[in-house]
Design a protein around this motif. Structure first.
Motif, PDB file in Angstrom:
ATOM      1  N   LEU A   1     -11.308 -40.788  16.659  1.00 35.69           N
ATOM      2  CA  LEU A   1     -12.761 -41.084  16.513  1.00 35.69           C
ATOM      3  C   LEU A   1     -13.184 -39.552  15.725  1.00 35.69           C
ATOM      4  CD1 LEU A   1     -15.428 -42.629  16.731  1.00 35.69           C
ATOM      5  CD2 LEU A   1     -15.580 -41.354  19.244  1.00 35.69           C
ATOM      6  N   LEU A   2     -12.756 -38.733  16.181  1.00 36.92           N
ATOM      7  CA  LEU A   2     -13.270 -37.508  15.447  1.00 36.92           C
ATOM      8  C   LEU A   2     -12.659 -37.384  14.112  1.00 36.92           C
ATOM      9  CD1 LEU A   2     -12.686 -34.485  18.038  1.00 36.92           C
ATOM     10  CD2 LEU A   2     -14.611 -35.809  17.388  1.00 36.92           C
ATOM     11  N   VAL A   3     -11.583 -38.033  13.711  1.00 34.54           N
ATOM     12  CA  VAL A   3     -11.160 -38.044  12.277  1.00 34.54           C
ATOM     13  C   VAL A   3     -12.100 -38.845  11.380  1.00 34.54           C
ATOM     14  CG1 VAL A   3      -9.219 -38.839  10.759  1.00 34.54           C
ATOM     15  CG2 VAL A   3      -8.674 -37.538  12.736  1.00 34.54           C
ATOM     16  N   ALA A   4     -12.555 -40.165  11.994  1.00 33.89           N
ATOM     17  CA  ALA A   4     -13.535 -40.883  11.447  1.00 33.89           C
ATOM     18  C   ALA A   4     -14.915 -40.207  11.019  1.00 33.89           C
ATOM     19  CB  ALA A   4     -13.522 -42.097  12.031  1.00 33.89           C
ATOM     20  N   ILE A   5     -15.267 -39.464  12.019  1.00 34.10           N
ATOM     21  CA  ILE A   5     -16.638 -38.766  12.005  1.00 34.10           C
ATOM     22  C   ILE A   5     -16.302 -37.540  10.933  1.00 34.10           C
ATOM     23  CG2 ILE A   5     -17.895 -37.211  13.101  1.00 34.10           C
ATOM     24  CD1 ILE A   5     -17.697 -38.933  15.922  1.00 34.10           C
ATOM     25  N   ASP A   6     -15.417 -37.053  11.294  1.00 27.68           N
ATOM     26  CA  ASP A   6     -15.159 -35.911  10.031  1.00 27.68           C
ATOM     27  C   ASP A   6     -15.195 -36.443   8.783  1.00 27.68           C
ATOM     28  OD1 ASP A   6     -14.329 -33.210   8.987  1.00 27.68           O
ATOM     29  OD2 ASP A   6     -12.408 -34.118   8.379  1.00 27.68           O
ATOM     30  N   THR A   7     -14.252 -37.489   8.217  1.00 29.38           N
ATOM     31  CA  THR A   7     -14.253 -37.837   6.964  1.00 29.38           C
ATOM     32  C   THR A   7     -15.672 -38.658   6.356  1.00 29.38           C
ATOM     33  OG1 THR A   7     -12.035 -38.900   7.470  1.00 29.38           O
ATOM     34  CG2 THR A   7     -13.235 -39.950   5.743  1.00 29.38           C
ATOM     35  N   ALA A   8     -16.418 -39.298   7.433  1.00 32.33           N
ATOM     36  CA  ALA A   8     -17.744 -39.619   7.002  1.00 32.33           C
ATOM     37  C   ALA A   8     -18.688 -38.440   6.655  1.00 32.33           C
ATOM     38  CB  ALA A   8     -18.245 -40.547   8.028  1.00 32.33           C
ATOM     39  N   VAL A   9     -18.725 -37.320   7.552  1.00 31.97           N
ATOM     40  CA  VAL A   9     -19.561 -36.334   7.424  1.00 31.97           C
ATOM     41  C   VAL A   9     -19.429 -35.431   5.950  1.00 31.97           C
ATOM     42  CG1 VAL A   9     -20.219 -34.014   8.136  1.00 31.97           C
ATOM     43  CG2 VAL A   9     -20.228 -35.975   9.832  1.00 31.97           C
ATOM     44  N   ARG A  10     -17.972 -35.366   5.820  1.00 34.66           N
ATOM     45  CA  ARG A  10     -17.605 -34.476   4.590  1.00 34.66           C
ATOM     46  C   ARG A  10     -17.854 -35.271   3.315  1.00 34.66           C
ATOM     47  NH1 ARG A  10     -11.949 -32.976   3.990  1.00 34.66           N
ATOM     48  NH2 ARG A  10     -11.331 -34.292   6.140  1.00 34.66           N
ATOM     49  N   SER A  11     -18.092 -36.660   3.397  1.00 33.97           N
ATOM     50  CA  SER A  11     -18.386 -37.548   2.140  1.00 33.97           C
ATOM     51  C   SER A  11     -19.901 -37.611   2.102  1.00 33.97           C
ATOM     52  CB  SER A  11     -17.895 -38.813   2.320  1.00 33.97           C
ATOM     53  OG  SER A  11     -18.756 -39.574   3.375  1.00 33.97           O
ATOM     54  N   ARG A  12     -20.676 -36.783   3.055  1.00 31.63           N
ATOM     55  CA  ARG A  12     -22.054 -36.919   2.778  1.00 31.63           C
ATOM     56  C   ARG A  12     -22.664 -35.766   2.824  1.00 31.63           C
ATOM     57  NH1 ARG A  12     -23.903 -41.759   7.240  1.00 31.63           N
ATOM     58  NH2 ARG A  12     -22.913 -43.351   6.169  1.00 31.63           N
ATOM     59  N   ILE A  13     -21.803 -34.410   2.671  1.00 32.98           N
ATOM     60  CA  ILE A  13     -22.547 -33.156   2.580  1.00 32.98           C
ATOM     61  C   ILE A  13     -22.463 -32.660   1.140  1.00 32.98           C
ATOM     62  CG2 ILE A  13     -22.182 -32.546   4.951  1.00 32.98           C
ATOM     63  CD1 ILE A  13     -19.787 -31.136   4.462  1.00 32.98           C
ATOM     64  N   LEU A  14     -23.220 -31.428   0.968  1.00 27.47           N
ATOM     65  CA  LEU A  14     -23.380 -31.034  -0.518  1.00 27.47           C
ATOM     66  C   LEU A  14     -22.048 -30.118  -0.809  1.00 27.47           C
ATOM     67  CD1 LEU A  14     -27.224 -29.998  -0.917  1.00 27.47           C
ATOM     68  CD2 LEU A  14     -26.000 -32.077  -1.839  1.00 27.47           C
ATOM     69  N   ARG A  15     -21.861 -29.213   0.272  1.00 22.15           N
ATOM     70  CA  ARG A  15     -20.431 -28.540  -0.060  1.00 22.15           C
ATOM     71  C   ARG A  15     -19.348 -29.353   0.360  1.00 22.15           C
ATOM     72  NH1 ARG A  15     -19.409 -22.553   2.920  1.00 22.15           N
ATOM     73  NH2 ARG A  15     -17.402 -22.084   1.882  1.00 22.15           N
ATOM     74  N   LYS A  16     -18.244 -29.096  -0.502  1.00 26.08           N
ATOM     75  CA  LYS A  16     -16.989 -29.963  -0.360  1.00 26.08           C
ATOM     76  C   LYS A  16     -15.958 -28.986   0.387  1.00 26.08           C
ATOM     77  CE  LYS A  16     -19.340 -33.356  -1.938  1.00 26.08           C
ATOM     78  NZ  LYS A  16     -19.723 -34.500  -0.958  1.00 26.08           N
ATOM     79  N   PHE A  17     -15.494 -29.538   1.323  1.00 36.07           N
ATOM     80  CA  PHE A  17     -14.296 -29.043   1.941  1.00 36.07           C
ATOM     81  C   PHE A  17     -12.734 -29.621   1.689  1.00 36.07           C
ATOM     82  CE2 PHE A  17     -18.135 -27.735   4.311  1.00 36.07           C
ATOM     83  CZ  PHE A  17     -17.874 -26.539   4.492  1.00 36.07           C
ATOM     84  N   ASP A  18     -11.736 -29.088   1.616  1.00 38.60           N
ATOM     85  CA  ASP A  18     -10.600 -29.700   1.576  1.00 38.60           C
ATOM     86  C   ASP A  18      -9.691 -29.682   2.956  1.00 38.60           C
ATOM     87  OD1 ASP A  18      -9.999 -26.928   1.603  1.00 38.60           O
ATOM     88  OD2 ASP A  18      -8.941 -27.014  -0.497  1.00 38.60           O
ATOM     89  N   ARG A  19     -10.478 -29.322   3.889  1.00 36.39           N
ATOM     90  CA  ARG A  19      -9.863 -29.555   5.318  1.00 36.39           C
ATOM     91  C   ARG A  19     -10.819 -29.818   6.033  1.00 36.39           C
ATOM     92  NH1 ARG A  19     -13.672 -26.328   7.837  1.00 36.39           N
ATOM     93  NH2 ARG A  19     -14.215 -24.500   6.792  1.00 36.39           N
ATOM     94  N   PRO A  20     -10.495 -30.258   7.594  1.00 34.27           N
ATOM     95  CA  PRO A  20     -11.399 -30.968   8.443  1.00 34.27           C
ATOM     96  C   PRO A  20     -12.509 -29.932   8.498  1.00 34.27           C
ATOM     97  CG  PRO A  20      -9.236 -31.420   9.143  1.00 34.27           C
ATOM     98  CD  PRO A  20      -9.181 -30.316   8.080  1.00 34.27           C
ATOM     99  N   LEU A  21     -13.761 -30.528   8.775  1.00 31.33           N
ATOM    100  CA  LEU A  21     -14.952 -29.819   9.266  1.00 31.33           C
ATOM    101  C   LEU A  21     -15.406 -30.022  10.634  1.00 31.33           C
ATOM    102  CD1 LEU A  21     -17.593 -28.395   8.117  1.00 31.33           C
ATOM    103  CD2 LEU A  21     -18.651 -30.308   7.852  1.00 31.33           C
ATOM    104  N   VAL A  22     -15.236 -31.357  10.800  1.00 33.60           N
ATOM    105  CA  VAL A  22     -15.599 -31.817  12.315  1.00 33.60           C
ATOM    106  C   VAL A  22     -14.052 -31.600  13.151  1.00 33.60           C
ATOM    107  CG1 VAL A  22     -16.327 -33.596  13.871  1.00 33.60           C
ATOM    108  CG2 VAL A  22     -17.501 -33.099  11.562  1.00 33.60           C
ATOM    109  N   VAL A  23     -14.041 -30.800  14.048  1.00 28.78           N
ATOM    110  CA  VAL A  23     -12.633 -30.872  14.994  1.00 28.78           C
ATOM    111  C   VAL A  23     -13.279 -30.805  16.190  1.00 28.78           C
ATOM    112  CG1 VAL A  23     -11.673 -29.417  12.755  1.00 28.78           C
ATOM    113  CG2 VAL A  23     -12.946 -28.209  14.624  1.00 28.78           C
ATOM    114  N   LYS A  24     -11.874 -30.949  16.999  1.00 32.92           N
ATOM    115  CA  LYS A  24     -11.893 -30.993  18.432  1.00 32.92           C
ATOM    116  C   LYS A  24     -12.213 -29.482  18.897  1.00 32.92           C
ATOM    117  CE  LYS A  24      -9.406 -32.005  22.792  1.00 32.92           C
ATOM    118  NZ  LYS A  24     -10.662 -32.765  23.203  1.00 32.92           N
ATOM    119  N   ALA A  25     -13.008 -29.192  20.128  1.00 34.81           N
ATOM    120  CA  ALA A  25     -12.952 -27.785  20.457  1.00 34.81           C
ATOM    121  C   ALA A  25     -11.923 -27.632  21.058  1.00 34.81           C
ATOM    122  CB  ALA A  25     -14.238 -28.076  21.766  1.00 34.81           C
ATOM    123  N   GLU A  26     -11.661 -26.075  21.149  1.00 33.73           N
ATOM    124  CA  GLU A  26     -10.446 -25.642  21.660  1.00 33.73           C
ATOM    125  C   GLU A  26     -10.893 -25.196  22.992  1.00 33.73           C
ATOM    126  OE1 GLU A  26      -8.706 -22.776  19.103  1.00 33.73           O
ATOM    127  OE2 GLU A  26      -8.742 -24.175  17.443  1.00 33.73           O
TER     128      GLU A  26
END
Length: 301
Positions: free
Chosen positions: A258-283
């Motif tokens: 679920l976090l992977v799906a959320i991360d993929t969708a968020v990164r497709s919708r933001i202005l700054r582009k990341f080549d790594r996960p942005l939304v991640v599980k808390a440590e």
């Protein structure tokens, strides 16, 4: 050294914090929810265990300090609800006191010793019983004096059309009194309401996620709509704050897919582009409120 507490409706967790990497928990005690004098006595007993005078006391609470009045809004502990909590505790304990919301303490913990280490701007998200969050910039909470910053789960912003293909959605009623909040549709209970609305059947959020991962068509449709509703507002938050990492806690964060799906969708919708996960599980999965309260006290000027 500071003494820190995570205040819950059932138990008070305490610790003695000597450094960021030296936080020593003490046995938890039942929370005297209706007796302020007894509440203070529990805190004082932990302070007395330190054997020395602490620099300050720091508390994580499941509530808000109103920035205009300084009064606590804590529904699950009536004896502190409505009080100017910081002032009352300072008078009772004879020590400086800091108080922060539990979601804020979660984000402070992630920024200091969790997934947000090394990031200047950290926006943390809670996806569980509710949808909450907090913002830390340069190691400091935006809500140092109390307030509602980070409460992205509330406000009438939830989409009324979502998913692929799009489906019409009602503005679900939220416990805060508004309709159309992200909290009302994207919390664990919100996911369940969404599934019932789409399919007329009742499943728990755990069942929805597990059957989605097993390939169930109905659950897959629910998750598709859920991710669409959630990630538009979260992408906006990322744009507004400039966060470079979004640690996620709460029960739904345990579903890695679920976090992977959320991360993929968020990164497709933001202005700054990341080549790594942005939304991640808390440590900081163990006692993040207590760790955050420790850091709140240790980082204080």
């Amino acid at each position: 050294m500071i003494v820190c507490f995570d205040i819950g409706g059932t138990a008070i967790k305490g610790a003695l914090a000597y450094a960021v990497d030296d936080v020593r928990p003490v046995p938890r005690q039942p929370t005297p929810i209706h007796d302020f004098a007894a509440f203070v006595s529990v805190l004082q007993a932990v302070i007395d265990q330190a054997g020395e005078r602490p620099e300050r006391v720091a508390l994580s609470i499941a509530g808000i300090i109103d920035p205009d009045t300084g009064r606590a809004v804590v529904a699950n502990v009536p004896c502190i609800h409505g009080r100017p909590l910081r002032q009352d505790l300072e008078a009772a304990l004879g020590l400086p006191v800091l108080v922060a919301n539990d979601a804020d303490c979660f984000v402070l913990a992630e920024a200091g010793v969790g997934a947000g280490r090394g990031h200047r701007v950290v926006f943390g998200v809670i996806l569980g019983t509710g949808v909450g969050g907090g913002l830390v910039i340069d190691g400091q909470l935006i809500n140092r004096e109390g307030g509602f910053a980070g409460e992205w789960g509330h406000g009438p912003v939830a989409a009324t059309q979502a998913g692929n293909p799009p489906v019409q959605l009602p503005r679900f009623q939220c416990g805060c009194g508004l309709s159309g909040c992200i909290d009302a549709v994207c919390s664990a209970r919100g996911m369940e309401k969404l599934h019932a609305h789409l399919h007329g059947t009742t499943l728990t959020s755990e069942e929805i996620v597990s059957t989605w991962q097993a390939g169930d068509a109905a659950a897959s449709r629910t998750i598709d709509v859920y991710v669409d509703v959630l990630t538009g507002p979260l992408a906006l938050v990322a744009n507004v704050t400039g966060t470079t990492i979004i640690p996620v806690g709460g029960g739904l964060s345990n579903a890695e897919a679920l976090l992977v799906a959320i991360d993929t969708a968020v990164r497709s919708r933001i202005l700054r582009k990341f080549d790594r996960p942005l939304v991640v599980k808390a440590e900081c999965s163990v006692e993040p409120g207590l760790i955050g309260a420790a850091l709140l006290g240790l980082y204080a000027d």
